[in-house]
Design an enzyme around this catalytic site. Structure first.
Site, PDB file in Angstrom:
ATOM      1  N   CYS A  67       0.819  -1.216   0.000  1.00 53.52           N
ATOM      2  CA  CYS A  67       0.000   0.000   0.000  1.00 53.52           C
ATOM      3  C   CYS A  67       0.850   1.263   0.000  1.00 53.52           C
ATOM      4  O   CYS A  67       0.485   2.270  -0.632  1.00 53.52           O
ATOM      5  CB  CYS A  67      -0.942  -0.005   1.206  1.00 53.52           C
ATOM      6  SG  CYS A  67      -0.118  -0.131   2.797  1.00 53.52           S
ATOM      7  N   HIS A  92      -1.899   0.514   7.086  1.00 53.87           N
ATOM      8  CA  HIS A  92      -2.262   0.901   5.719  1.00 53.87           C
ATOM      9  C   HIS A  92      -1.787   2.324   5.447  1.00 53.87           C
ATOM     10  O   HIS A  92      -1.495   3.093   6.379  1.00 53.87           O
ATOM     11  CB  HIS A  92      -3.781   0.801   5.553  1.00 53.87           C
ATOM     12  CG  HIS A  92      -4.247   0.811   4.129  1.00 53.87           C
ATOM     13  ND1 HIS A  92      -3.782  -0.061   3.178  1.00 53.87           N
ATOM     14  CD2 HIS A  92      -5.154   1.608   3.487  1.00 53.87           C
ATOM     15  CE1 HIS A  92      -4.377   0.172   2.033  1.00 53.87           C
ATOM     16  NE2 HIS A  92      -5.212   1.189   2.188  1.00 53.87           N
ATOM     17  N   ASP A  95      -7.725   6.060  -2.157  1.00 54.21           N
ATOM     18  CA  ASP A  95      -6.931   4.892  -1.779  1.00 54.21           C
ATOM     19  C   ASP A  95      -6.541   4.135  -3.041  1.00 54.21           C
ATOM     20  O   ASP A  95      -7.332   3.359  -3.581  1.00 54.21           O
ATOM     21  CB  ASP A  95      -7.734   3.985  -0.841  1.00 54.21           C
ATOM     22  CG  ASP A  95      -6.878   2.879  -0.240  1.00 54.21           C
ATOM     23  OD1 ASP A  95      -5.718   2.726  -0.668  1.00 54.21           O
ATOM     24  OD2 ASP A  95      -7.362   2.173   0.664  1.00 54.21           O
TER      25      ASP A  95
END
Length: 651
Positions: free
Chosen positions: A407, A451, A467
């Site tokens: 991520c 994250h 995201d």
């Protein structure tokens, strides 16, 4: 060694075991030379006691004490604090062993072990170390009993059994003191600030940091919602917001002077209690976007991150309110726009060119975002916990060569391209997701849920979360990390998810940990007063606590006194013994008394010889007494005959 000296050292072995157990929680936090010194001193003292060696002279002991003190100071540069204080205690125990001659010296060593146990509890309140500390307290108390028992023989098992019984007897008193003893406001367990590293997010992010953190299954925090639990797509837990980029790493500037931008909240709020595990930082994880928090304990920064007034070195809990839907910011200041558009003068030229190309094709920032996310979806990017190492131009290499990342790779690359396209952007780190523990009714978020995502500024909409990971691996957001990566990747909890038994065992263990944190570790002054309110006290204060404690202690000690009086009451004598005592009392009027070692039968024989006028009566009493005391089947008729004979005796 003389017999008297050997007797005075009774309990040395138990004392050495108690010291060793008390040292165990400190081994990882104490320099190795200190541990070795205590081990060597213990071994030498045991050998000296067994072989009768002389103890070192006073001069040598003083020199060792001075060297040990100097060693602690050189290791810690201070004598203050939990780490230095614990190390100094360990050293003093080692030096004390070299002059131990009496029960008093052994008692001092045992009390040092008690202090080391308490220091371990101040350093960490992890439930896993509780059995060790309880065992250590049991052994230390047993050692104290052996030291002061002297030469009376008793096995170690008997000593531990008696010590355990004492612990159980003291448990009600300990519970009373825990619940009712007045507590000072503030954290009782916060003494260990800064003593050890903690697992968790940092205020800097380099490619690989979050993927490394995600390989840990440790608990990050637990959340109890008042009403509904939000769906996975809304479980973004906001942590450090990173603005500065040096071509490879993102970091949060140490000093930031920007005014907080207003927020317009939309929809219904979510109220919840979050309990954070210690991470030794100042930030408070909160569901995006926090709207209410304890103002006396934290503040919200200009980029909407909750900051605690103190580093979270112990378990901390906060009552928060968040809104999943919001408009963050109305107008972006020139200074903040400049900061969130800044890129290094050199490096990653292909990524910068891509951003400028997207800007040239799209006049609307939303379209720039859309095209970049389409690139992630359509160009075979892979979401993996094992990304390849990246060279100098890390963003270029990721976007155009490896296309394999976690991520932080996607968030970092996306933010760089947005800045190059003229869209203010920043990286947000935190956690996403969490699993519900049905046993406790709370949401459990682990380090593996760490994250990173991006926020971009859109005029009229404010800061908008984007995201990029969701474009590549939507299962990561909807179903968690396990569903988004290959089965061969090192994701913690895979066995737990595949086995119903391990899953239930893990949930049960975490429920126990949560109970320990919420009911024991965090039982502070506010919770104490709240408990009194639930017990029926109106507006309780310190006076109520004091009265309740005094009344409870009085009740406890009265109950103990009654129990002891009943347990050690004088046993009721049987009828033959009582009637013999009545006979002896009557005979004493004639000057006939029983000798100290004279039994009832011999006494009655002697009385019959001494008093001929009562001989027949005394022989009858003797016969009836023997029948009742030693006869095979004494009856109530025999007892009545003996009573009649004794009553008929006139002296």
């Amino acid at each position: 060694m003389t017999a008297g000296q050997r007797e005075s050292m009774t309990g040395l072995g138990a004392t050495l075991v108690a010291l060793g157990l008390a040292l165990l929680p400190h081994i990882l936090h104490t320099p190795a030379w200190i541990t070795l010194l205590l081990v060597a001193a213990s071994a030498w003292r045991w050998a000296a006691a067994e072989r009768g060696w002389r103890l070192p002279p006073k001069g040598l002991r003083l020199a060792l004490t001075a060297l040990a003190t100097l060693g602690v100071f050189l290791s810690y540069r201070t004598f203050n604090g939990l780490a230095a204080g614990s190390a100094f205690l360990v050293l003093m125990a080692g030096v004390k062993l070299l002059e131990t001659r009496s029960a008093r010296d052994l008692t001092v060593l045992i009390f040092i072990s008690y202090f080391l146990q308490f220091a371990a509890l101040l350093r960490s309140q992890n439930l896993l170390q509780l059995p060790l500390l309880l065992s250590c307290a049991l052994v230390s108390t047993g050692a104290l009993m052996r030291v002061h028992k002297g030469a009376v023989p008793e096995s170690y098992g008997t000593t531990l059994w008696r010590t355990g019984a004492m612990f159980l007897q003291a448990l009600p008193l300990a519970a009373l003191l825990f619940v009712l003893f007045p507590r000072l406001p503030g954290p009782f367990w916060g003494l260990a600030a800064g003593q050890q590293g903690r697992t968790g997010l940092d205020d800097e992010m380099t490619p690989g940091d979050v993927s490394d953190l995600s390989s840990s299954g440790e608990v990050a925090f637990r959340v109890r919602f008042d009403g509904r639990t939000p769906p996975p797509v809304q479980r973004y837990w906001r942590g450090p917001v990173l603005h500065e980029f040096d071509g490879r790493s993102w970091r949060r500037p140490p000093a930031q002077f920007f005014s907080e931008q207003p927020v317009r909240y939309l929809g219904a709020p979510l109220d919840y209690q979050i309990t954070l595990e210690p991470h030794d930082r100042h930030w408070i994880l909160a569901l995006d976007l926090p709207a209410e928090w304890p103002r006396n304990a934290a503040f919200r920064s200009y980029d909407y991150q909750l900051i605690s007034q103190r580093a979270l070195t112990d378990v901390a809990s906060y009552r928060l309110r968040s809104y999943p839907s919001y408009v963050a910011g109305v107008e972006l200041s020139t200074a903040l726009r400049r900061r969130d558009l800044q890129l290094p003068a050199e490096g990653n030229p292909r990524s910068v060119a891509l951003g400028r190309e997207l800007a040239a094709r799209n006049s609307n920032p939303r379209d720039v975002v859309r095209d970049m996310l389409r690139m992630f979806r359509e160009h075979d990017f892979v979401y993996t916990m094992r990304p390849p190492l990246l060279a100098g131009d890390s963003i270029d290499e990721f976007l155009f060569t490896t296309r394999r990342g976690f991520c932080e790779h996607f968030a970092s690359a996306f933010t760089v391209v947005m800045r190059a396209a003229g869209v203010p952007a920043r990286v947000v780190t935190g956690y996403q997701g969490g699993e519900i523990n049905p046993l406790g009714g709370y949401l459990l978020v682990r380090q593996s849920d760490a994250h990173a995502w991006s926020e971009v500024w859109i005029d009229g909409a404010g800061w908008v979360r984007v995201d990029p990971t969701a474009a590549v691996a939507p299962d990561r957001i909807e179903r968690g990390l396990l569903s988004a990566v290959a089965a061969s990747e090192p994701v913690p909890g895979r066995l737990r998810s595949e086995s119903a038994m391990w899953l239930q065992a893990g949930r049960a263990w975490d429920f126990v940990n949560d109970f320990w944190n919420e009911r024991i570790v965090r039982f502070d002054a506010d919770r104490q007063l709240a408990l009194l309110e639930r017990l029926g006290f109106d507006e309780p204060d310190w006076r109520t606590l004091g009265l309740g404690l005094a009344a409870s202690l009085a009740t406890f000690f009265v109950a103990v006194s009654v129990f002891l009086a009943w347990k050690f009451r004088r046993p009721v004598r049987d009828w033959p013994a009582r009637l013999h005592e009545a006979t002896a009392k009557r005979l004493s009027k004639r000057g006939v008394t029983a000798g100290r070692t004279e039994g009832p039968v011999a006494f009655l024989d002697r009385a019959a010889t001494t008093l001929p006028d009562l001989a027949d009566q005394l022989r009858e009493i003797r016969k009836l007494y023997i029948a009742l005391r030693y006869g095979p089947r004494p009856t109530d008729h025999d007892l009545q005959r003996l009573k009649h004979a004794v009553n008929a005796l006139r002296c």
